[in-house]
Scaffold this active site. Structure first.
Site, PDB file in Angstrom:
ATOM      1  N   HIS A 145       0.822  -1.223   0.000  1.00 49.87           N
ATOM      2  CA  HIS A 145       0.000   0.000   0.000  1.00 49.87           C
ATOM      3  C   HIS A 145       0.854   1.272   0.000  1.00 49.87           C
ATOM      4  O   HIS A 145       0.352   2.343   0.331  1.00 49.87           O
ATOM      5  CB  HIS A 145      -0.961   0.005   1.204  1.00 49.87           C
ATOM      6  CG  HIS A 145      -2.078  -0.992   1.078  1.00 49.87           C
ATOM      7  ND1 HIS A 145      -2.897  -1.346   2.123  1.00 49.87           N
ATOM      8  CD2 HIS A 145      -2.515  -1.726   0.004  1.00 49.87           C
ATOM      9  CE1 HIS A 145      -3.787  -2.254   1.708  1.00 49.87           C
ATOM     10  NE2 HIS A 145      -3.571  -2.501   0.430  1.00 49.87           N
TER      11      HIS A 145
ATOM     12  N   GLY B 153      -2.260  -8.779  12.696  1.00 50.32           N
ATOM     13  CA  GLY B 153      -2.803  -7.437  12.928  1.00 50.32           C
ATOM     14  C   GLY B 153      -3.543  -6.824  11.765  1.00 50.32           C
ATOM     15  O   GLY B 153      -3.396  -5.635  11.494  1.00 50.32           O
ATOM     16  N   THR B 154      -4.361  -7.624  11.111  1.00 49.29           N
ATOM     17  CA  THR B 154      -5.160  -7.046  10.012  1.00 49.29           C
ATOM     18  C   THR B 154      -6.604  -7.521  10.126  1.00 49.29           C
ATOM     19  O   THR B 154      -6.860  -8.678  10.466  1.00 49.29           O
ATOM     20  CB  THR B 154      -4.542  -7.363   8.623  1.00 49.29           C
ATOM     21  OG1 THR B 154      -5.424  -6.893   7.604  1.00 49.29           O
ATOM     22  CG2 THR B 154      -4.249  -8.840   8.419  1.00 49.29           C
TER      23      THR B 154
ATOM     24  N   LEU C 127      -5.756  -8.805  17.646  1.00 53.28           N
ATOM     25  CA  LEU C 127      -6.484  -8.553  18.891  1.00 53.28           C
ATOM     26  C   LEU C 127      -7.911  -9.104  18.784  1.00 53.28           C
ATOM     27  O   LEU C 127      -8.413  -9.748  19.692  1.00 53.28           O
ATOM     28  CB  LEU C 127      -6.500  -7.040  19.126  1.00 53.28           C
ATOM     29  CG  LEU C 127      -6.635  -6.512  20.534  1.00 53.28           C
ATOM     30  CD1 LEU C 127      -5.639  -7.154  21.485  1.00 53.28           C
ATOM     31  CD2 LEU C 127      -6.452  -4.997  20.529  1.00 53.28           C
TER      32      LEU C 127
HETATM   33  P1  OAD Z   1      -7.490  -2.277  10.479  1.00 50.61           P
HETATM   34  O1  OAD Z   1      -7.506  -1.022  11.282  1.00 50.61           O
HETATM   35  O2  OAD Z   1      -8.616  -2.527   9.569  1.00 50.61           O
HETATM   36  O3  OAD Z   1      -7.384  -3.541  11.447  1.00 50.61           O
HETATM   37  C1  OAD Z   1      -6.424  -3.588  12.453  1.00 50.61           C
HETATM   38  C2  OAD Z   1      -6.431  -4.952  13.068  1.00 50.61           C
HETATM   39  O4  OAD Z   1      -5.426  -4.977  14.069  1.00 50.61           O
HETATM   40  C3  OAD Z   1      -7.740  -5.350  13.744  1.00 50.61           C
HETATM   41  O5  OAD Z   1      -8.047  -6.700  13.417  1.00 50.61           O
HETATM   42  C4  OAD Z   1      -7.435  -5.253  15.254  1.00 50.61           C
HETATM   43  O6  OAD Z   1      -8.102  -6.245  16.013  1.00 50.61           O
HETATM   44  C5  OAD Z   1      -5.954  -5.539  15.255  1.00 50.61           C
HETATM   45  N1  OAD Z   1      -5.217  -4.926  16.382  1.00 50.61           N
HETATM   46  C6  OAD Z   1      -5.423  -3.728  16.988  1.00 50.61           C
HETATM   47  N2  OAD Z   1      -4.515  -3.537  17.950  1.00 50.61           N
HETATM   48  C7  OAD Z   1      -3.696  -4.628  17.947  1.00 50.61           C
HETATM   49  C8  OAD Z   1      -2.558  -5.035  18.703  1.00 50.61           C
HETATM   50  N3  OAD Z   1      -2.059  -4.266  19.652  1.00 50.61           N
HETATM   51  N4  OAD Z   1      -1.991  -6.227  18.420  1.00 50.61           N
HETATM   52  C9  OAD Z   1      -2.499  -7.028  17.437  1.00 50.61           C
HETATM   53  N5  OAD Z   1      -3.576  -6.709  16.699  1.00 50.61           N
HETATM   54  C10 OAD Z   1      -4.164  -5.511  16.941  1.00 50.61           C
HETATM   55  O7  OAD Z   1      -6.073  -2.293   9.692  1.00 50.61           O
HETATM   56  P2  OAD Z   1      -5.662  -3.114   8.400  1.00 50.61           P
HETATM   57  O8  OAD Z   1      -6.298  -4.443   8.357  1.00 50.61           O
HETATM   58  O9  OAD Z   1      -4.189  -3.036   8.303  1.00 50.61           O
HETATM   59  O10 OAD Z   1      -5.507   0.669   3.295  1.00 50.61           O
HETATM   60  O11 OAD Z   1      -6.285  -2.206   7.274  1.00 50.61           O
HETATM   61  C11 OAD Z   1      -6.151  -2.616   5.957  1.00 50.61           C
HETATM   62  C12 OAD Z   1      -6.131  -1.396   5.053  1.00 50.61           C
HETATM   63  O12 OAD Z   1      -7.288  -0.609   5.302  1.00 50.61           O
HETATM   64  C13 OAD Z   1      -4.995  -0.433   5.311  1.00 50.61           C
HETATM   65  O13 OAD Z   1      -3.765  -0.831   4.734  1.00 50.61           O
HETATM   66  C14 OAD Z   1      -5.507   0.815   4.720  1.00 50.61           C
HETATM   67  C15 OAD Z   1      -6.896   0.788   5.313  1.00 50.61           C
HETATM   68  O14 OAD Z   1      -7.866   1.526   4.739  1.00 50.61           O
HETATM   69  C16 OAD Z   1      -5.424   1.738   2.497  1.00 50.61           C
HETATM   70  O15 OAD Z   1      -5.337   2.870   2.929  1.00 50.61           O
HETATM   71  C17 OAD Z   1      -5.426   1.396   1.038  1.00 50.61           C
END
Ligand code: OAD
Length: 239
Positions: free
Chosen positions: A110, A178-179, A205
């Protein structure tokens, strides 16, 4: 035994323990904000000042954070793979540079906050110095008057897709960390790994949207759960 081949995909959750905001959920970047207003090519055309400010603020925020034990554990794991002749590919959806600062060389599907790209000559270059949210940056090569963040917006094609799909196609282990599993194409990688017969691991999480009963799910904070998950993976695969 065939040499193992690992593909690891990281998302915002791995940087959450470093203090970088995630996107979804309470306190996330998309809370109280429409992603269409700041993360699309249309938004950049319609209101570049708003979009520029949003990304400049995130570039500034990078100067106050540092890698956590999850980023560091991935470096140690890659070293173990190298020593054992196993292949390892780190793919990240994150636009921060915490993997690099820990010592990894991820594919940033990204894009990267630290790079700016010219829509005139299409060159992207690292820029860590122009951080004013109110001042655009001119292209030093072609003179175009407004560089854009080198991040992939919704509606644009992520980077490195051929390389990533080829690695997943040949992997024996796929790990998602973490996604939330809602943004495609990245959200489809887990099923692709599963489909080709890889063992699949998920650390987060909360349960991601794309979790399947066959995935080994390790709930918890990345800084705590990732080092032990990778230790276990290394042991089980004879690294
Ligand atoms: P999200 O914000 O959608 O999801 C974050 C994930 O991390 C969730 O499943 C949380 O449960 C988890 N999480 C939060 N805190 C945590 C911790 N301390 N340890 C482990 N896990 C934790 O983020 P992404 O999945 O990365 O794209 O988002 C995907 C894409 O959506 C991004 O790259 C971005 C966004 O819009 C673009 O901008 C194109």
């Amino acid at each position: 035994m065939e040499r193992p081949a690992f593909v690891v995909l990281t998302g915002a959750g791995i940087s959450a323990d470093s203090g970088v905001a995630t996107f979804r959920g309470a306190g996330g970047l998309w809370e109280g904000r429409r992603l269409e207003d700041v993360a699309t090519p249309e938004a950049w055309r319609k209101d570049p000042r708003l979009v520029w400010r949003f990304y400049q603020e995130r570039r500034i925020a990078l100067t106050t954070v540092r890698p956590n034990p999850a980023h560091l554990a991935l470096v140690g794991f890659a070293d173990r793979c190298r020593a054992a002749g196993a292949s390892f590919l780190l793919v990240t959806q994150n636009v921060d540079d915490l993997h690099e600062r820990a010592g990894s060389t991820p594919l940033h599907m990204h894009g990267e906050l630290l790079k700016l790209r010219c829509e005139g000559c299409d060159r992207a270059a690292e820029n860590r110095v122009d951080l004013d949210p109110a001042i655009y940056v001119r292209c030093a090569i072609c003179g175009f008057d407004r560089l854009r963040p080198d991040v992939v917006w919704f509606g644009e094609m992520p980077y490195f897709m051929d390389e990533i799909m080829e690695a997943i196609d040949g992997c024996s282990h796929f790990v998602a960390i973490g996604t939330s599993g809602v943004v495609y194409p990245a959200a489809g990688f887990l099923a692709a790994g599963r489909g080709r017969g890889a063992k699949t691991y998920v650390q987060s999480l909360d349960e991601p949207e794309n979790l399947h009963p066959r995935d080994r799910f390790r709930p918890g904070r990345a800084a705590e759960a990732v080092p032990s998950l990778l230790d276990e993976l290394a042991r089980d695969s004879g690294l």
